[in-house]
Every structure is written in C-alpha cells, then in structure tokens.
Design a protein around this motif. Sequence first.
Motif, mmCIF file in Angstrom:
data_model
loop_
_atom_site.group_PDB
_atom_site.id
_atom_site.type_symbol
_atom_site.label_atom_id
_atom_site.label_comp_id
_atom_site.label_asym_id
_atom_site.label_seq_id
_atom_site.Cartn_x
_atom_site.Cartn_y
_atom_site.Cartn_z
ATOM 1 N N TYR A 159 0.870 -1.178 0.000
ATOM 2 C CA TYR A 159 0.000 0.000 0.000
ATOM 3 C C TYR A 159 0.903 1.224 0.000
ATOM 4 C CZ TYR A 159 -3.396 -3.500 1.510
ATOM 5 O OH TYR A 159 -4.188 -4.631 1.585
ATOM 6 N N THR A 160 0.823 2.023 -1.048
ATOM 7 C CA THR A 160 1.768 3.133 -1.200
ATOM 8 C C THR A 160 1.098 4.474 -0.965
ATOM 9 O OG1 THR A 160 3.490 4.005 -2.664
ATOM 10 C CG2 THR A 160 1.418 3.348 -3.713
ATOM 11 N N TRP A 161 1.895 5.462 -0.562
ATOM 12 C CA TRP A 161 1.382 6.778 -0.180
ATOM 13 C C TRP A 161 2.342 7.854 -0.664
ATOM 14 C CZ3 TRP A 161 4.662 9.537 3.076
ATOM 15 C CH2 TRP A 161 5.723 8.780 3.642
ATOM 16 N N THR A 162 1.954 9.091 -0.543
ATOM 17 C CA THR A 162 0.650 9.672 -0.769
ATOM 18 C C THR A 162 0.653 10.093 -2.227
ATOM 19 O OG1 THR A 162 0.491 10.485 1.525
ATOM 20 C CG2 THR A 162 -0.941 11.520 -0.109
ATOM 21 N N VAL A 163 -0.143 9.422 -3.042
ATOM 22 C CA VAL A 163 -0.025 9.507 -4.492
ATOM 23 C C VAL A 163 -1.176 10.358 -5.025
ATOM 24 C CG1 VAL A 163 0.511 8.199 -6.566
ATOM 25 C CG2 VAL A 163 0.797 7.116 -4.328
ATOM 26 N N ASN A 164 -0.845 11.565 -5.483
ATOM 27 C CA ASN A 164 -1.875 12.524 -5.885
ATOM 28 C C ASN A 164 -1.880 12.891 -7.361
ATOM 29 O OD1 ASN A 164 -2.888 12.774 -3.250
ATOM 30 N ND2 ASN A 164 -1.455 14.412 -2.736
ATOM 31 N N GLU A 165 -0.718 12.831 -8.004
ATOM 32 C CA GLU A 165 -0.620 13.278 -9.388
ATOM 33 C C GLU A 165 -0.930 12.141 -10.368
ATOM 34 O OE1 GLU A 165 -0.381 16.424 -10.023
ATOM 35 O OE2 GLU A 165 -0.246 16.735 -7.858
ATOM 36 N N PRO A 166 -1.672 12.452 -11.445
ATOM 37 C CA PRO A 166 -2.095 11.400 -12.377
ATOM 38 C C PRO A 166 -0.957 10.546 -12.916
ATOM 39 C CG PRO A 166 -3.308 13.416 -12.807
ATOM 40 C CD PRO A 166 -2.282 13.762 -11.775
ATOM 41 N N ASP A 167 0.183 11.142 -13.243
ATOM 42 C CA ASP A 167 1.306 10.359 -13.776
ATOM 43 C C ASP A 167 1.836 9.366 -12.742
ATOM 44 O OD1 ASP A 167 1.100 11.699 -16.156
ATOM 45 O OD2 ASP A 167 2.890 12.938 -15.871
ATOM 46 N N ASP A 168 1.917 9.826 -11.484
ATOM 47 C CA ASP A 168 2.401 8.946 -10.421
ATOM 48 C C ASP A 168 1.388 7.834 -10.146
ATOM 49 O OD1 ASP A 168 4.749 10.463 -10.029
ATOM 50 O OD2 ASP A 168 3.669 11.857 -8.723
ATOM 51 N N ILE A 169 0.106 8.177 -10.171
ATOM 52 C CA ILE A 169 -0.935 7.163 -9.964
ATOM 53 C C ILE A 169 -0.843 6.088 -11.041
ATOM 54 C CG2 ILE A 169 -3.436 6.764 -10.020
ATOM 55 C CD1 ILE A 169 -3.715 9.601 -8.714
ATOM 56 N N ALA A 170 -0.685 6.524 -12.307
ATOM 57 C CA ALA A 170 -0.592 5.564 -13.414
ATOM 58 C C ALA A 170 0.633 4.664 -13.261
ATOM 59 C CB ALA A 170 -0.539 6.320 -14.745
ATOM 60 N N ARG A 171 1.742 5.253 -12.805
ATOM 61 C CA ARG A 171 2.983 4.474 -12.674
ATOM 62 C C ARG A 171 2.860 3.399 -11.608
ATOM 63 N NH1 ARG A 171 7.426 5.469 -9.491
ATOM 64 N NH2 ARG A 171 6.798 7.623 -9.112
ATOM 65 N N VAL A 172 2.336 3.761 -10.436
ATOM 66 C CA VAL A 172 2.255 2.755 -9.372
ATOM 67 C C VAL A 172 1.195 1.699 -9.688
ATOM 68 C CG1 VAL A 172 3.208 4.305 -7.627
ATOM 69 C CG2 VAL A 172 0.721 4.105 -7.852
ATOM 70 N N LYS A 173 0.165 2.092 -10.420
ATOM 71 C CA LYS A 173 -0.807 1.090 -10.874
ATOM 72 C C LYS A 173 -0.123 0.088 -11.801
ATOM 73 C CE LYS A 173 -5.261 3.493 -10.555
ATOM 74 N NZ LYS A 173 -6.423 4.019 -11.329
ATOM 75 N N ASP A 174 0.726 0.590 -12.675
ATOM 76 C CA ASP A 174 1.450 -0.272 -13.604
ATOM 77 C C ASP A 174 2.376 -1.231 -12.857
ATOM 78 O OD1 ASP A 174 2.251 -1.006 -16.364
ATOM 79 O OD2 ASP A 174 4.181 -0.181 -15.771
ATOM 80 N N TYR A 175 2.903 -0.797 -11.734
ATOM 81 C CA TYR A 175 3.774 -1.655 -10.926
ATOM 82 C C TYR A 175 2.995 -2.786 -10.249
ATOM 83 C CZ TYR A 175 7.618 1.765 -11.209
ATOM 84 O OH TYR A 175 8.620 2.600 -11.642
ATOM 85 N N GLY A 176 1.676 -2.610 -10.134
ATOM 86 C CA GLY A 176 0.872 -3.669 -9.524
ATOM 87 C C GLY A 176 0.694 -3.552 -8.028
ATOM 88 N N VAL A 177 0.666 -2.317 -7.500
ATOM 89 C CA VAL A 177 0.438 -2.133 -6.069
ATOM 90 C C VAL A 177 -0.938 -2.669 -5.673
ATOM 91 C CG1 VAL A 177 1.988 -0.148 -5.852
ATOM 92 C CG2 VAL A 177 -0.437 0.218 -6.376
ATOM 93 N N ASP A 178 -1.085 -2.962 -4.401
ATOM 94 C CA ASP A 178 -2.351 -3.495 -3.891
ATOM 95 C C ASP A 178 -3.295 -2.405 -3.426
ATOM 96 O OD1 ASP A 178 -1.750 -6.536 -3.858
ATOM 97 O OD2 ASP A 178 0.006 -5.602 -2.932
ATOM 98 N N GLY A 179 -2.746 -1.234 -3.109
ATOM 99 C CA GLY A 179 -3.579 -0.125 -2.676
ATOM 100 C C GLY A 179 -2.829 1.186 -2.821
ATOM 101 N N ILE A 180 -3.583 2.261 -3.076
ATOM 102 C CA ILE A 180 -3.000 3.591 -3.229
ATOM 103 C C ILE A 180 -3.673 4.532 -2.235
ATOM 104 C CG2 ILE A 180 -2.607 5.539 -4.782
ATOM 105 C CD1 ILE A 180 -2.853 3.571 -7.135
ATOM 106 N N ILE A 181 -2.853 5.183 -1.439
ATOM 107 C CA ILE A 181 -3.344 6.165 -0.462
ATOM 108 C C ILE A 181 -3.201 7.552 -1.095
ATOM 109 C CG2 ILE A 181 -2.982 7.122 1.855
ATOM 110 C CD1 ILE A 181 -1.723 4.384 2.602
ATOM 111 N N SER A 182 -4.323 8.282 -1.172
ATOM 112 C CA SER A 182 -4.322 9.569 -1.872
ATOM 113 C C SER A 182 -5.195 10.582 -1.149
ATOM 114 C CB SER A 182 -4.829 9.374 -3.314
ATOM 115 O OG SER A 182 -4.845 10.601 -4.012
ATOM 116 N N ASP A 183 -4.778 11.852 -1.262
ATOM 117 C CA ASP A 183 -5.602 12.964 -0.772
ATOM 118 C C ASP A 183 -6.834 13.153 -1.642
ATOM 119 O OD1 ASP A 183 -3.612 13.498 1.119
ATOM 120 O OD2 ASP A 183 -2.671 15.059 -0.101
ATOM 121 N N TYR A 184 -6.768 12.630 -2.863
ATOM 122 C CA TYR A 184 -7.837 12.815 -3.853
ATOM 123 C C TYR A 184 -8.317 11.444 -4.333
ATOM 124 C CZ TYR A 184 -5.924 17.536 -3.888
ATOM 125 O OH TYR A 184 -5.472 18.775 -3.509
ATOM 126 N N PRO A 185 -9.091 10.746 -3.528
ATOM 127 C CA PRO A 185 -9.474 9.372 -3.884
ATOM 128 C C PRO A 185 -10.257 9.274 -5.179
ATOM 129 C CG PRO A 185 -10.635 10.119 -1.902
ATOM 130 C CD PRO A 185 -9.588 11.128 -2.187
#
Length: 228
Positions: free
Chosen positions: A199-225
């Motif tokens: 579960y990774t944090w704190t991922v707010n920017e679209p490019d960073d969100i796309a990158r960690v999704k591509d890595y296969g994380v199990d959960g993303i912690i964000s200020d902007y769910p």
Amino acid sequence: MADILKIGHRGAKGHVAENTLASFAKALEMGVDAIELDVHVCATGELVVFHDFTVDRTTNGTGEVHKLSLSELKELDVEGEHKIATLEEVLKPIDSQCYVNIEMKGRHTAKPLAALLKKYVDEEGYSYTDFIVSSFQYEELKIMSELNPDVHLGILTQASVAQAWEWAEEFSAKAIHPHFSLLTKDNMKRAHNAGLRVYTWTVNEPDDIARVKDYGVDGIISDYPERL
C-alpha cells in the motif's frame, strides 16, 4: 490486473479538513475501499484521531497532543469548523463500510489500540481483516505484535524498502507501506513473492498514480481518492 484498493488519506484530505468526521464521510461518499487515519493517546488515555504531534498547525490551539486532555482537545476548532474525534467516534459511522488503516502515530498507542480492536472484534461484529495497523515506529509495531498477533500490521517507510522487509519479517506483517518514490517493479515483485501486500502513499498526481498502478500495487493512499 487485480483490483487496487482506493484509500482516502486522512479521509479526503484534498477536499475536507484532514482526519475529521466530515473528511471520512466525504471519502465514503467518493466510494473509497478504505480510509487511512492517524492516532495518538491524549493525556486522559483516549485514542484521538490526529496527525501531528502538536495541535498548532490545524487548530486554533497550541500544545502537544499527548499532554492535552480529551476535554481540552474537544474545545479546539480544526480549520475553523471541525472538532477532533476519538477513534471510536470515527469507527461508529463507518460501521464496517470500508477497510480502515490505522497509523500508530504517537507513542504508547499500541496497548490501547490492541485493546480497542479486540473489543470491536469480540463485541461489535468486526473482523481483524477489517483493519490494518501501520506505523513507522519499531517499538509500537513490536508491542502490537506481542499483545495481539491477530492484528494485521503494515510497515511504513519513507526511506528504505529493505528495512520495511526486515521489520515485516520480524513482526509477521501483512503489508509494507512505502512512499511511492521508493517503488520499482523489482521491489514490488519481491514483496509479492514474500506474500506481502503493498500500500503506497501519498499519491496525488495522475502520472504517479498511473505508474504505481502499472507496478501492480495493492492499494493507493491519496488525498484525492476520486483520482484513483
């Protein structure tokens, strides 16, 4: 790709004052799978939901959280219109609607939190799978693992995924919670091979969100769910 948990950071921190009942309600309204929150023990022994070690940044008061009584904390205004909540006040309206990531932020939080979680499992119809308890603090993780091995632990790290693995092994943790800047495809694969969720944090920017999704994380912690 497996579903990735959408985790609201301190509720919906990008929209409503962090760690407040209104922020958690907003996160639920946005359809999160989980909320992340922080706890300290105040001077009268209650677990209060608050991030900083002092009240200075987000309230109209001053002082260290652990030196203030619950009644003193309740007198404060958070960003002008909200109140500091106890953990029980937060869990009541959530009522198992989503997974709850509780970060042991302050010292001496493990013992009262272990007791509270046992109460919710034994008396309130919750399961230990409804919670994950995370921390950067070695001592609090150690105490929690000894007091109640049934509590699912997550190892927070801002500096070293390797250290998180070591602690995860020592405390039989279920997950590691690295800052997103530490993630690589290789260490993601290694974590999953070890049976750990990430579960990774704190991922707010679209490019960073796309990158960690591509890595296969199990959960993303964000200020902007809603961006997840």
